[in-house]
Design a protein around this motif. Structure first.
Motif: not given
Length: 446
Positions: A233-238, A380-389, A391-394, A438-446
């Protein structure tokens, strides 16, 4: 990231407006204290670690050295305690960085002490994860309030670069400019300016999702919730593994603060589950107490049953058929993100609908906070992407598609943010995510 829009000459002028040669870290024995202290050693020649005892400060230094594996840390750090070295160190510091436990009264007492001995021009920064900057500064001297702000690093700060900068109503705007540029250029931070609201931006949005997952775990069990709201769903850790890592006590402090101070449209999702409160009273803190939602005993992974407050081997827990998750994950691995999220949005069944409700809630909640916690969705996009790792909402809106996202939010019976509904009507913007780095691929890990 306002510093990104300035010329090199402007950045140099701002950096040259004051010197930071000596940083004092208060609470240097905690993870955020020694982690931040290690970060400062890359930029300043002297950092003083202070704690309740010199032995605790020394222990913090040892962990800091081991975590970054750099001799610079040991070479530039001296240690001490609050009894012997406090006055001498704080009175000479250019920056006093407070990293005590997330307790309002404890921090207030420390700031009263700092205010008595600090230089009138020294900077005082707190790493609080969501306590009010203005409330923490109440009762302090005029020069303290002028030089006081929030500098919220995320843990571990040597790995996670997203950083929130929070000014109080009396903070000198020139100081805010300086810290913004200094942290970006000297400490390698991705800086996000946020309002002095409960949880600021990252924790306000992120812990809403984490706590919602904890609420769902009571009915469906942690293992199923982790699968439904997992990396696909777009997060590095559950989410529940994240709560275990952060610590249940820290989680409670953050969500209780937000629940108390922010009665918004998703208020109910920020109420700490009763079973967590009960287990906290019994000493369950997550990883630092040996287990939380999950733990390992005799090399066997166990999952908590919130209803009975006991543990079961993960291998004995049968999950329902969730084939759509594997389909989405495979497409992510192939870099076919839009196709992957189309499968997610169209997947049949109640479990897929539940997963969509959480993701829709994340997007809806984040976009509703624009104008309240940050000026634009980009913050918000930046802190979710670079703080929480995460996928930013956008990014999720762009990958899923605007109309499909709005339909997903509406079908989940959640409020559609005006920014999204207006975009459907006007056709603009065509793309919401604007960070060129922001490379969106880094947010979608399988």
């Amino acid at each position: 990231m306002k510093s990104a829009s300035r010329t090199r000459a402007e950045l140099n002028d701002i950096l040259g407006s004051r010197k930071v040669d000596h940083v004092v870290v208060l609470g240097a024995n905690g993870a955020m204290g020694y982690g931040s202290g290690a970060l400062f050693t890359a930029a300043v020649p002297r950092v003083t670690f202070l704690a309740r005892g010199k032995d605790k400060a020394d222990a913090g230094l040892k962990v800091a050295v081991n975590s970054v594996r750099s001799s610079t840390v040991a070479d530039r750090v001296d240690t001490g305690d609050y009894d012997e070295e406090f006055d001498a160190a704080v009175s000479k510091a250019d920056l006093i960085f407070e990293a005590l436990t997330e307790d309002f009264a404890v921090k207030k007492a420390m700031f009263e002490r700092v205010d008595k001995v600090r230089r009138r021009d020294s900077i005082v920064a707190t790493v609080t994860s969501g306590l009010s900057i203005n409330a923490l500064a109440e009762g302090r001297s005029e020069s303290f309030r002028k030089h006081f702000l929030g500098l919220h690093f995320f843990n571990p700060p040597n790995v996670i670069v997203g950083t929130e900068l929070i000014a109080g109503k009396d903070t000198d705007p020139k100081l805010v400019e300086f810290i913004d540029v200094y942290a970006h250029k000297k400490l390698g931070r991705v800086m996000i300016r946020t309002a002095d609201t409960a949880g600021f931006a990252g924790n306000r949005v992120g812990f809403k999702v984490l706590n919602e997952a904890a609420q769902l775990a009571e009915e469906h069990g942690p293992l199923l919730v982790e699968r439904l709201i997992g990396p696909y769903t777009g997060r590095a850790m559950t989410p529940l593994a994240t709560v275990d890592m952060v610590g249940w006590d820290i989680h409670r402090a953050i969500v209780d603060n937000i629940y108390k101070r922010a009665a918004d449209e998703a208020h109910a999702t920020l109420r700490l589950p009763g079973y967590m409160a009960q287990l906290l009273e019994r000493g369950v803190l997550g990883n630092k107490s040996g287990g939380g939602f999950f733990k390992v005993e005799n090399k066997v992974k166990l999952a908590l049953d919130p209803k009975t407050q006991s543990y079961r081997p993960v291998a004995e827990i049968k999950l329902p058929e969730l084939g759509f998750i594997d389909q989405v994950a495979k497409l992510h691995r192939d870099g076919r993100y839009a196709e992957a999220m189309k499968v997610f949005v169209e997947a049949p069944g109640d479990w897929a609908a539940l997963a969509r409700k959480v993701v829709a809630g994340y997007v809806s909640y984040a976009f509703h906070r624009v104008g309240e916690v940050t000026e634009t969705i980009a913050g918000i996009d930046d802190i979710m992407g670079f703080g929480f790792n995460w996928a930013p909402p956008s990014v999720l809106v762009d990958v899923i598609g605007l109309k499909a996202t709005v339909a997903m939010i509406d079908k989940a019976r959640l409020p559609v943010p005006r920014l999204l509904s207006d975009a459907v009507t006007s056709g603009a913007p065509k793309r919401f995510y604007t960070n060129p780095h922001g490379n969106i691929g880094r947010f979608f890990v399988a």
